[in-house]
Scaffold this active site. Structure first.
Site, short mmCIF file in Angstrom:
data_model
loop_
_atom_site.label_atom_id
_atom_site.label_comp_id
_atom_site.label_asym_id
_atom_site.label_seq_id
_atom_site.Cartn_x
_atom_site.Cartn_y
_atom_site.Cartn_z
N HIS A 1 0.23 -1.45 0.02
CA HIS A 1 0.05 0.01 0.17
C HIS A 1 0.66 1.12 0.24
O HIS A 1 0.05 2.08 -0.39
CB HIS A 1 -0.91 0.05 1.53
CG HIS A 1 -2.37 0.74 0.87
ND1 HIS A 1 -2.61 1.21 0.26
CD2 HIS A 1 -3.53 0.12 1.89
CE1 HIS A 1 -3.80 1.91 -0.33
NE2 HIS A 1 -4.15 1.02 0.68
N ASP B 1 -1.76 2.00 -5.48
CA ASP B 1 -2.95 2.27 -4.22
C ASP B 1 -4.26 1.25 -4.30
O ASP B 1 -4.68 0.55 -5.85
CB ASP B 1 -3.62 4.06 -4.96
CG ASP B 1 -2.68 5.07 -4.88
OD1 ASP B 1 -2.02 4.91 -3.49
OD2 ASP B 1 -2.37 5.64 -5.60
#
Length: 423
Positions: free
Chosen positions: A395, A399
């Site tokens: 992450h 995204d």
């Protein structure tokens, strides 16, 4: 007599240390030049270390699982006479000369009387017939476990490929512990297993990945009915080409999408705080072996057609399973795919192969009734083949929107497979 200290050799590739995986000699053993002494594992591969001299092992550096630095003492070997200088230089060893003899006693001193040794009784000669052992295919881990359990591998009936695995040992133990199979199972003694070698590397890598990477996963259901139909058609006319599985078709879909989703095919150096988006897809292929999980790499997967991918998948998987994969075939991946085949389950949340930023996991294909809209616009129920595609991402780099968009585009290619064959 002289003492030769054999130091851990420099195996190249910038390796500073290695882990002892298995000793093939022990203190007191007589060894000859070029004899296999010990297996050590680096970050790259498992390496056989051979003896540079003839002699008797007097000391070893440590136990299985210990880490030895390059240049540190590995073994001490007592040799006859002197060791040639080039042997000591080549193997970074040291030679100790034999101790000086004690001076003779002065004329006015009486030497200590030396007791005469008592003759030992001659052993009675015995005739021994040695039967050649049957050739049994099994991994080192299986062989070691069989030795520890006192099981003769020649007594076991192997699988169709002729290789004995841990499951065969379990079955043998279950049957012989109670004279037959028991529906309730059988009790077994606790087994303490030292975490070494490849299993230790896997543990370290997985722990580092989960500790350092904020994972998130995304799963989508795909209708692979048409893809399976196309695969069957291609296989029916393949000639001498390798049989296509689902994997090369999924890899082809991944490679087609990477130019539009470069953040998926990347590596993150979190110490330098640099992300490298790779132009070529060097696809890691998670492969289960008897010794644990290995990840051979398909180089330039984006430049290979379906048949070339199928052939390379088969070659690398076999090399990993038999332990013949080269170090360069087990490193440098930019993205990994992991598949458990028919054991794939409904959905998986695979762990990222650090320092990569994504890993893709196809799951099991199942048949289920679905509503399908025909060309006439009417809905009807049909039996369809469905498969979930999982992706786990870092992450910090990827995204959620990018991961979801990537899998949605992959779903389109999978459900309209003719697009895979277009430019």
């Amino acid at each position: 007599m002289a003492t030769f200290t054999f130091n851990m050799p420099d195996v190249g590739e910038g390796v500073a240390e290695a882990e002892i995986v298995e000793w093939h000699v022990k203190v007191g053993d007589t060894v000859s030049e070029d004899q296999h002494l010990v297996d050590v594992m680096t970050d790259k591969a498992t390496i056989d270390i051979e003896s540079p001299v003839d002699g008797v092992v007097k000391e070893v550096a440590g136990e299985v699982g210990d880490t030895i630095a390059v240049g540190a003492m590995l073994l001490v070997i007592e040799v006859e006479g002197e060791v040639p200088d080039e042997v000591g230089e080549e193997n970074a060893g040291t030679v100790e000369a034999p101790a000086e003899p004690e001076p003779a006693p002065e004329p006015d001193q009486e030497p200590e009387p030396t007791p005469e040794p008592k003759p030992e009784p001659s052993p009675e000669p015995k005739s021994v017939t040695v039967e050649p052992p049957a050739k049994v295919l099994a991994s080192p881990a299986v062989r070691k476990r069989a030795r520890d359990l006192g099981i003769d591998l020649a007594q076991l009936k192997p699988a169709e490929d002729g290789r004995i695995r841990h499951g065969d040992l379990d079955q043998f133990l279950a049957y012989n512990s109670g004279g037959g199979f028991s529906a309730a199972g059988t009790s077994r003694a606790d087994e303490v297993i030292k975490v070494i070698g490849l299993r230790k590397r896997i543990a370290q890598n997985m722990a580092a990945s989960k500790r350092n990477i904020p994972h998130f996963s995304y799963v989508e259901e795909c209708d692979v009915t048409e893809l399976e139909r196309m695969r069957a058609q291609l296989n029916s006319a393949r000639g001498d080409k390798p049989k296509l599985t689902m994997l090369p078709m999924l890899i082809s879909a991944i490679c087609k999408l990477i130019p539009d989703f470069p953040m998926i095919n990347a590596r993150y150096d979190d110490e330098a705080n640099v992300v490298t988006r790779h132009g070529s897809v060097h696809l890691g292929m998670a492969t289960q072996t008897d010794n644990g999980l290995m990840v051979p790499v398909i180089r330039d997967a984006q430049s290979r057609n379906l048949w070339q991918l199928a052939r390379e998948i088969g070659r690398l998987a076999e090399a990993a399973r038999v332990g013949s994969a080269k170090s360069e075939e087990l490193s440098g991946s930019t993205l990994t795919i992991t598949s458990l085949g028919p054991l794939g389950g409904v959905a998986t949340t695979p762990v990222i192969n650090r320092p990569e930023v994504a890993i893709i996991g196809p799951n099991r294909i199942i048949e289920r009734p679905m509503f399908v809209r025909g060309e006439d616009g009417q809905e009807r129920i049909e039996k369809r083949k469905l498969m979930n595609i999982s992706i786990s991402c870092d992450h910090r780099v990827v995204d959620g929107y990018d991961a979801a968009s990537f899998i949605q585009e992959m779903k389109k290619l999978i459900e309209t497979p003719v697009l895979l064959l277009g430019d």
